[in-house]
Design an enzyme around this catalytic site. Structure first.
Site, short mmCIF file in Angstrom:
data_model
loop_
_atom_site.label_atom_id
_atom_site.label_comp_id
_atom_site.label_asym_id
_atom_site.label_seq_id
_atom_site.Cartn_x
_atom_site.Cartn_y
_atom_site.Cartn_z
N ARG A 35 50.57 20.72 23.00
CA ARG A 35 50.16 22.09 22.27
C ARG A 35 50.10 23.18 23.19
NH1 ARG A 35 44.17 23.16 22.31
NH2 ARG A 35 43.72 24.62 20.75
N LYS A 217 44.32 23.43 10.34
CA LYS A 217 43.07 23.05 10.94
C LYS A 217 41.78 23.03 10.22
CE LYS A 217 42.80 24.70 15.41
NZ LYS A 217 42.66 25.60 16.65
N THR A 275 39.31 17.47 19.62
CA THR A 275 38.03 18.17 20.35
C THR A 275 37.18 17.30 21.04
OG1 THR A 275 38.25 19.82 18.33
CG2 THR A 275 36.42 20.07 19.86
#
Length: 472
Positions: A35, A217, A275
């Site tokens: 990423r 997202k 996350t």
């Protein structure tokens, strides 16, 4: 080489991991897709990383996915006199659209779309939710609010509005410039931040076309209100628990995660859980037990991929974080309860020939103890339909398109290989046998299941199953 697991690993590149040597170490440790976070770094920085990954791809002879993550519209307070204001619960403060050098009676909030959309009773969160205020009154260019949770407001801290749908494009001028640059490099996926509604994806699709996969997202409550349409329009989804966990109650995040993973599996779209998965490994060589359990939960839920953020981008132990995530995934997938939990969450087979053929191939492979399912796939759809079933054996996805092979690095269970196109049924079978042996997905005399669409080269026509015995 192929991974000894089905779920994939996404790792964020940053100062701790942007050298060619570390990128190779992370790939060998288990990274499937890298990423590039365009909230940080220059275009030159990202171009160097992109070139290093593509050079690594040539060196190792395996497709590697690259995900461009756009920053999106960041809402922040302006500058404060003396850099900070301490506010207490119960007091009243005021935000203003214009001005600088603010105080508690005129805190700059330079975002006109907020003043046009908020209503009395809406919450406004500052600094990742550390401060919470409730709006009590407003005018054309001012907002009055009562402090619910006090603390310090300092310069440029982020603002979240969980109750408010903002008339705000998810693509800022910076994002548009970054997107054009990323597409010129040849990124495989583009992640769209702060998606609120289906129209946001339509806007992005108009710019991207088919040059990259579009990933939504999910980090806004308004996105959850339109989730079925958002999943339908996206090519993949990320459960971005950072901002989502600020805007919805913490206790709701685990359930929402399970809902999103299940909805994406039903829709045949890859889903990443992201996350703070191993957040303590930013500064320590091992995670907490709770973090290991968090990764395992995402795997038990059936997520296609799990993601490292600061752990690999800026942490002191990027390689160790990838190795730990790889070990947790493998241990979870080999646990005695894994298959039963994955099966319980399996969606019903859609009553269409392509879905039925893909599901039958997975069942057939399990029944005959095949070491692999070979899927000929022009667009990736055939492999994704098989992955929806979460078969016990790996999916060897053969495609003539290198871009498709790279995008499949996000798909559960898929080992993608760029292969020559086939034109006859006999070529299809012999080619599948040759690659299965060459890639280490079977031994001579093993039976494999081959799935394809006929006529060849037409996307979405999953209509043929063949069982063949590997020669030798």
């Amino acid at each position: 080489m192929h991974r000894l697991r089905r779920a994939k690993i996404v790792a964020t590149v940053g100062p701790a991991s942007n050298s060619p040597e570390m990128l190779k170490a992370l790939f060998l440790a288990g990274v499937d897709t890298f990423r590039l976070n365009f909230s940080h770094g220059s275009h030159d920085d990202h171009a160097r990383v992109h070139a290093a990954i593509r050079a690594l791809e040539q060196e190792v002879g395996r497709p590697i996915g690259i995900l461009q993550d756009l920053q999106g519209p960041k809402i922040r307070v302006g500058t404060i006199r003396d850099g900070r204001i301490k506010v207490e619960a119960g007091e009243t403060i005021r935000f203003v659209q214009h001005g600088t050098d603010g105080d508690r009676d005129a805190i700059p909030l330079p975002h006109p779309e907020i003043f046009a959309a908020v209503l009395p009773g809406h919450d406004l969160l500052i600094d990742d939710g550390k401060l919470r205020v409730k709006i009590t009154g407003l005018g054309a260019d001012w907002i009055e609010a009562r402090v619910i949770t006090g603390g310090v407001i300092s310069n440029r801290k982020g603002v979240n509005l969980p109750d408010t749908l903002l008339e705000l494009s998810p693509l800022t001028p910076k994002d548009r410039a970054d997107l054009a640059f990323g597409l010129s490099l040849g990124v495989d996926w583009v992640a769209l931040s702060f998606v609120q509604k289906p129209g946001d994806l339509i806007e992005a699709r108009g710019l991207i076309g088919d040059r990259a996969g579009l990933l939504a997202k999910i980090e806004k409550p308004s996105a959850l209100d339109h989730i079925d349409d958002i999943i339908r329009l996206a090519d993949a989804v990320m459960v971005a628990r950072g901002d989502l966990g600020v805007e919805i109650p913490h206790e709701d995040v685990p359930g929402r995660q399970k809902e999103l993973v299940r909805a994406c599996r039903l829709a045949v779209k890859p889903v990443i859980v992201a996350t703070q998965m191993l957040d303590s490994m930013v500064a320590a060589p091992t995670p907490t037990r709770a973090e290991a359990s968090d990764v395992a939960t995402a795997i038990y839920d059936g997520a296609d991929a799990v993601m490292l953020s600061a752990e690999s981008a800026a942490g002191s132990y990027p390689r160790e974080a990838v190795e730990m995530m790889d070990r947790i995934i493998r241990s979870t997938e080999h646990h005695k309860l894994y298959r039963s939990l994955i099966s319980v969450s399996e969606p019903q087979v859609e009553r269409t020939p392509p879905h039925a053929v893909a599901a039958a191939a997975a069942t057939l492979a399990d029944a005959i103890d095949a070491p692999a399912i070979v899927a000929y796939t022009h667009s990736g759809t055939t492999a994704a339909r098989i992955a929806r079933k979460r078969p016990e054996v790996p999916i060897l996805a053969l495609t003539p398109e290198i871009a498709v092979a790279r995008r499949l690095c996000l798909l559960w269970g898929a080992h993608s290989v760029q292969s020559a196109p086939v034109s006859t049924y006999e070529d299809m079978v012999s080619h599948a046998e040759e690659i299965a042996l060459g890639e280490g997905f079977g031994q001579p005399a093993d039976h494999i299941v081959v799935v394809s669409g006929i006529p060849f080269g037409r996307a979405g026509t999953t209509n043929n199953i063949r069982v063949t015995r590997l020669p030798g």
